[in-house]
Design a protein around this motif. Sequence first.
Motif, PDB file in Angstrom:
ATOM      1  N   ASN A   1       0.830  -1.181   0.116  1.00 53.85           N
ATOM      2  CA  ASN A   1       0.060  -0.087  -0.018  1.00 53.85           C
ATOM      3  C   ASN A   1       0.806   1.293   0.063  1.00 53.85           C
ATOM      4  O   ASN A   1       1.390   1.565   0.878  1.00 53.85           O
ATOM      5  CB  ASN A   1      -0.964   0.127   1.289  1.00 53.85           C
ATOM      6  CG  ASN A   1      -1.682   1.173   1.335  1.00 53.85           C
ATOM      7  OD1 ASN A   1      -1.710   2.095   0.355  1.00 53.85           O
ATOM      8  ND2 ASN A   1      -2.343   1.512   2.512  1.00 53.85           N
TER       9      ASN A   1
ATOM     10  N   LYS B   1       0.042   4.469  -0.270  1.00 55.51           N
ATOM     11  CA  LYS B   1      -0.629   5.591   0.480  1.00 55.51           C
ATOM     12  C   LYS B   1      -0.412   6.622  -0.596  1.00 55.51           C
ATOM     13  O   LYS B   1      -0.489   6.484  -1.809  1.00 55.51           O
ATOM     14  CB  LYS B   1       0.044   5.626   1.885  1.00 55.51           C
ATOM     15  CG  LYS B   1      -0.017   4.312   2.711  1.00 55.51           C
ATOM     16  CD  LYS B   1       0.217   4.607   3.980  1.00 55.51           C
ATOM     17  CE  LYS B   1      -0.103   3.261   4.843  1.00 55.51           C
ATOM     18  NZ  LYS B   1       0.263   3.235   6.346  1.00 55.51           N
TER      19      LYS B   1
ATOM     20  N   HIS C   1      -9.074   0.889   5.075  1.00 58.45           N
ATOM     21  CA  HIS C   1      -7.813   1.299   5.820  1.00 58.45           C
ATOM     22  C   HIS C   1      -8.041   2.123   7.093  1.00 58.45           C
ATOM     23  O   HIS C   1      -9.005   3.024   6.958  1.00 58.45           O
ATOM     24  CB  HIS C   1      -6.993   1.728   4.920  1.00 58.45           C
ATOM     25  CG  HIS C   1      -5.608   1.694   5.318  1.00 58.45           C
ATOM     26  ND1 HIS C   1      -5.092   2.689   6.273  1.00 58.45           N
ATOM     27  CD2 HIS C   1      -4.644   1.118   5.085  1.00 58.45           C
ATOM     28  CE1 HIS C   1      -3.613   2.363   6.614  1.00 58.45           C
ATOM     29  NE2 HIS C   1      -3.507   1.204   6.121  1.00 58.45           N
TER      30      HIS C   1
ATOM     31  N   GLU D   1      -4.806  -4.826  10.683  1.00 57.86           N
ATOM     32  CA  GLU D   1      -3.728  -3.999  11.009  1.00 57.86           C
ATOM     33  C   GLU D   1      -3.998  -3.323  12.286  1.00 57.86           C
ATOM     34  O   GLU D   1      -4.572  -2.454  12.298  1.00 57.86           O
ATOM     35  CB  GLU D   1      -3.701  -2.936   9.835  1.00 57.86           C
ATOM     36  CG  GLU D   1      -3.395  -3.636   8.431  1.00 57.86           C
ATOM     37  CD  GLU D   1      -3.007  -2.478   7.587  1.00 57.86           C
ATOM     38  OE1 GLU D   1      -1.860  -2.529   7.195  1.00 57.86           O
ATOM     39  OE2 GLU D   1      -3.752  -1.325   7.585  1.00 57.86           O
TER      40      GLU D   1
ATOM     41  N   GLY E   1       3.383   2.496  10.769  1.00 54.70           N
ATOM     42  CA  GLY E   1       4.078   3.457  10.491  1.00 54.70           C
ATOM     43  C   GLY E   1       4.920   3.910  11.730  1.00 54.70           C
ATOM     44  O   GLY E   1       5.547   4.899  11.875  1.00 54.70           O
TER      45      GLY E   1
ATOM     46  N   SER F   1       4.165  -2.111  10.115  1.00 55.28           N
ATOM     47  CA  SER F   1       5.448  -2.114  10.090  1.00 55.28           C
ATOM     48  C   SER F   1       6.180  -3.195   9.986  1.00 55.28           C
ATOM     49  O   SER F   1       7.312  -3.912  10.411  1.00 55.28           O
ATOM     50  CB  SER F   1       5.983  -1.580  11.485  1.00 55.28           C
ATOM     51  OG  SER F   1       5.635  -0.406  11.872  1.00 55.28           O
TER      52      SER F   1
ATOM     53  N   GLY G   1       3.239  -1.006   4.164  1.00 57.61           N
ATOM     54  CA  GLY G   1       3.229   0.329   3.967  1.00 57.61           C
ATOM     55  C   GLY G   1       4.543   0.859   3.350  1.00 57.61           C
ATOM     56  O   GLY G   1       4.920   0.576   2.233  1.00 57.61           O
ATOM     57  N   GLY G   2       5.273   1.450   4.435  1.00 64.56           N
ATOM     58  CA  GLY G   2       6.375   2.221   4.017  1.00 64.56           C
ATOM     59  C   GLY G   2       7.461   1.406   3.485  1.00 64.56           C
ATOM     60  O   GLY G   2       8.090   1.947   2.233  1.00 64.56           O
TER      61      GLY G   2
HETATM   62  O1  LIG Z   1      -1.443  -0.626   4.705  1.00 66.75           O
HETATM   63  C1  LIG Z   1      -0.309  -0.687   5.236  1.00 66.75           C
HETATM   64  C2  LIG Z   1      -0.150  -0.525   6.484  1.00 66.75           C
HETATM   65  O2  LIG Z   1      -0.899   0.662   7.137  1.00 66.75           O
HETATM   66  C3  LIG Z   1       1.084  -0.522   7.094  1.00 66.75           C
HETATM   67  O3  LIG Z   1       2.098   0.454   6.980  1.00 66.75           O
HETATM   68  P1  LIG Z   1       3.559   0.413   7.515  1.00 66.75           P
HETATM   69  O4  LIG Z   1       4.217  -0.870   6.877  1.00 66.75           O
HETATM   70  O5  LIG Z   1       4.117   1.630   7.053  1.00 66.75           O
HETATM   71  O6  LIG Z   1       3.346   0.246   8.952  1.00 66.75           O
END
Ligand SMILES: O=C[C@H](O)COP(=O)(O)O
Length: 270
Positions: free
Chosen positions: A18, A20, A110, A182, A188, A228, A249-250
């Motif tokens: 994702n 974002k 989400h 999640e 994040g 994460s 995500g990131g």
């Molecule tokens: O959609 C993905 C999630 O919000 C996880 O984000 P993250 O991997 O940056 O923590």
Amino acid sequence: MTTQKNGQFVRRPLIAGNWKMNMDHMQAIALVQKLAWTLDDASHDYERVQVSVFPPFTDLRGVQTLVVGDKLSLDYGAQDLSPQDSGAYTGDIPGGFLAKLGCTQVLIGHSERREIHGETDELLNTKIDAALRHELAPVLCVGEGLEIREAGNHVNHTLAQVEAALSGFSAEQLAELVIAYEPVWAIGTGKTAGPEDAQEMSAAIREKLAELYSQEFADSIRILYGGSVKSANVAAILSGADVDGALVGGASLDAEEFAKIAQFEKHITA
Ligand SMILES: O=C[C@H](O)COP(=O)(O)O
């Protein structure tokens, strides 16, 4: 997505990125190209582990052109959709437009949509309906905030989100459903739920699906963990019997890191 082998369901793991609100349409092409090359170099078996990316809406046409033109095995989808199909809904994007751009999946609910845009379970129910009308597989995101986790209500809270969002749909309609658990406090932040937490919630969600529909249906549905996830922790998280993949995500913005996550089986040291 899910096949049956010797009477047992074998769920094909899904590693989903994702993006974002990151990556413009030029950056998107560079990222998808690099991801595809990196996975090819690693001889990634897409039949074994599905890999999807969820870029911003404005990137989808470019991603489609690249995926189709270069015959890439990556799947892609959108981060949201309108519950409506057309009309005076300024700023919204309907499922029909996404399907025409070759999207096969769509994220729904989400936590950032729930929190920043106030999306309710009732609205998400209508978005699932819209996704199904356009043959987009809904990737329903659920999970609890920190206060709920600390109060010990995380399982009840998350299962209530699942039940409300799926209300009124049949198992047949939801055959391609994916659920992404999640925990909001792990998104994040660098904090991850432990592999046991991911497994606990995934098992509870599967049990809820069995109660709402049937064990056969529950066993066929993929449940992802998000929060994460990186190459260093993905193998441990996916070691849970009910955890069928990751919503990243990131780390999905770095082609090499995301490719390593997709190759999680190579990091399993047992
Ligand atoms: O959609 C993905 C999630 O919000 C996880 O984000 P993250 O991997 O940056 O923590």
